[in-house]
Design a protein around this motif. Structure first.
Motif, PDB file in Angstrom:
ATOM      1  N   PHE A  54     -17.207 -17.630 -23.991  1.00 34.92           N
ATOM      2  CA  PHE A  54     -18.301 -18.783 -23.680  1.00 34.92           C
ATOM      3  C   PHE A  54     -17.719 -20.040 -23.518  1.00 34.92           C
ATOM      4  O   PHE A  54     -17.051 -20.434 -24.401  1.00 34.92           O
ATOM      5  N   THR A 104     -19.004 -16.415 -29.160  1.00 35.86           N
ATOM      6  CA  THR A 104     -20.442 -16.926 -29.420  1.00 35.86           C
ATOM      7  C   THR A 104     -20.696 -16.587 -31.066  1.00 35.86           C
ATOM      8  O   THR A 104     -21.751 -17.230 -31.494  1.00 35.86           O
ATOM      9  N   VAL A 129     -27.348 -15.409 -24.461  1.00 30.99           N
ATOM     10  CA  VAL A 129     -26.162 -15.086 -24.748  1.00 30.99           C
ATOM     11  C   VAL A 129     -26.756 -13.321 -25.495  1.00 30.99           C
ATOM     12  O   VAL A 129     -25.972 -12.288 -25.266  1.00 30.99           O
ATOM     13  N   LEU A 177     -23.581 -23.333 -30.352  1.00 37.12           N
ATOM     14  CA  LEU A 177     -24.512 -22.810 -29.392  1.00 37.12           C
ATOM     15  C   LEU A 177     -25.870 -23.434 -29.692  1.00 37.12           C
ATOM     16  O   LEU A 177     -26.426 -23.501 -30.626  1.00 37.12           O
ATOM     17  N   ARG A 190     -28.220 -19.351 -27.206  1.00 38.08           N
ATOM     18  CA  ARG A 190     -27.916 -18.086 -28.417  1.00 38.08           C
ATOM     19  C   ARG A 190     -28.888 -16.811 -27.643  1.00 38.08           C
ATOM     20  O   ARG A 190     -28.715 -15.898 -27.684  1.00 38.08           O
TER      21      ARG A 190
END
Length: 401
Positions: free
Chosen positions: A184, A311, A380, A372, A377
């Motif tokens: 990320f 992440t 993802v 994040l 989130r």
């Protein structure tokens, strides 16, 4: 040689061969005019300019040597033989600082691997020694200035400055995140995020005696449920996992696995289960969260490897840590302290070891990368789960080296 010179007297390759023949015979005065004609015929060849520099060196013409080396590096700025020779010239002239910079450039441009001829291996060893000596001298020069500068900032944290300085001085390796699945972009790359940013860890640390008791009870009463953490199928590339594949030397007792609760195990560990319910666990359907007791057998080392995605962060809560256990993330080594948790980014290369005679036990679970946003989130999670659906069940979070 005479026949070739007669057939192509002005060819730069012929002139170079003739000049180098004279140089090898110890006749640099005869070699130089031939090599000068060679570079006049092909001024873009870094090799020809280097050979002319060597002739000038043997004639003790420092200015001519330097000029030829400059032309070689104009032709190819990363031509490592010319960088080496220029470093040697500076060293002969007593310009040790300039020589160190050139030796460093030589080492940087040197082709990777150890299969170099003996003469070059000796040059590499000398170059490293020169660079190390220069760095030590630089440290000595900066010591007083740094001490004075730090005194201007009493109470300020200096960990990042120290890491920067140690990297600059060659005492700390430089590592970058290298996830095996998802990177990320634009997230801070921090090996060990500051635990002060995760106040919920306090509850885990305070409950360490209870969590330890649950882990030890499971280990003694349900040892068959501690499965090898690495279990790659036949035909899969084992890479660094050969010794640990399907081995209980590194085993796990899963409480949550790939986003699903292991109900029987959670029931055996009610205090741990209750704490996990309120932690900001990474939430990706079919992939995360994962939480488990990790047991590393005596005299066992987990080899260097990287995780699947930045992440998420990984949490360690040490429960049973005998002397002789350690952990490295990137360039930073730490020792576990029972009851003291930490958070780390496992996309940095990391490894662990247990050199003691008894097992090491820690609680491991994954949480969202705290940098994040909630929206990030969510997306993802959608992307990761979608990759698995499209791949018909193949998990991108699968164990990897």
């Amino acid at each position: 040689m005479a026949q070739v010179q007669e057939l192509a007297p002005g060819h730069p390759g012929v002139l170079n061969a003739a000049g180098m023949r004279e140089l090898i015979r110890g006749e640099p005065a005869a070699a130089r005019p031939l090599l000068e004609k060679a570079v006049a015929a092909d001024s873009g060849s870094a090799t020809l300019w280097l050979n002319l520099a060597l002739a000038n060196r043997d004639l003790r013409d420092d200015a001519g040597e330097a000029a030829a080396l400059e032309r070689a590096l104009v032709a190819d700025p990363r031509f490592y033989p010319a960088l080496l020779q220029k470093a040697r010239l500076f060293e002969r002239q007593g310009k040790t600082k300039q020589a160190a910079f050139l030796y460093q450039a030589f080492l940087f441009c040197l082709p990777p691997g150890d299969g170099h001829p003996p003469a070059l291996q000796a040059a590499v060893a000398h170059a490293r020694q020169a660079v190390e000596g220069h760095l030590k001298a630089t440290e000595a020069f900066l010591e007083g200035r740094l001490k004075e500068a730090k005194a201007r900032h009493p109470g300020e944290r200096m960990e990042r400055v120290e890491a920067c300085y140690e990297t600059l001085m060659g005492r700390r390796g430089l590592y970058m995140p290298a996830p095996t699945f998802m990177q990320f972009p634009r997230l801070p790359a921090i090996e060990f995020p500051d635990c002060a940013e995760y106040p919920w860890l306090d509850a885990f640390e305070a409950a360490t005696p209870e969590i330890r008791a649950e882990a030890q009870a499971a280990f003694s009463q349900a040892s068959q449920d501690f499965q090898p953490y690495i279990s790659k199928p036949v035909g899969a590339p084992l890479d660094q996992w050969g010794e640990l594949n399907d081995s209980r030397r590194w085993s796990s007792y899963f409480l949550l696995k790939n986003g699903k609760p292991v109900d029987e195990h959670l029931a055996r560990c009610p205090r741990t289960a209750a704490l996990l319910k309120v932690a900001p666990l990474c939430d990706v359907p079919m992939h995360a969260p994962t939480a488990f007791f990790s047991v590393l057998a005596p005299k066992t080392r987990i080899p260097p490897h990287t995780g699947v995605t930045n992440t998420r962060f990984i949490v360690h809560l040490p429960l049973v840590v005998p002397a002789g256990c350690g952990f490295r993330v990137g360039a930073e080594k730490r020792e576990w302290r029972e009851g003291k948790a930490w958070v780390f980014d496992d996309t940095f290369e990391h490894e662990a070891w247990n050199d003691s005679d008894v097992p090491r036990i820690i609680l491991i679970f994954d949480v969202w990368n705290s940098f994040l946003t909630a929206a990030e989130r969510d997306l993802v999670s959608v992307i990761t789960h979608g990759v698995q659906e499209f791949g018909e069940g193949a998990s991108p979070f699968a164990q990897g080296g």
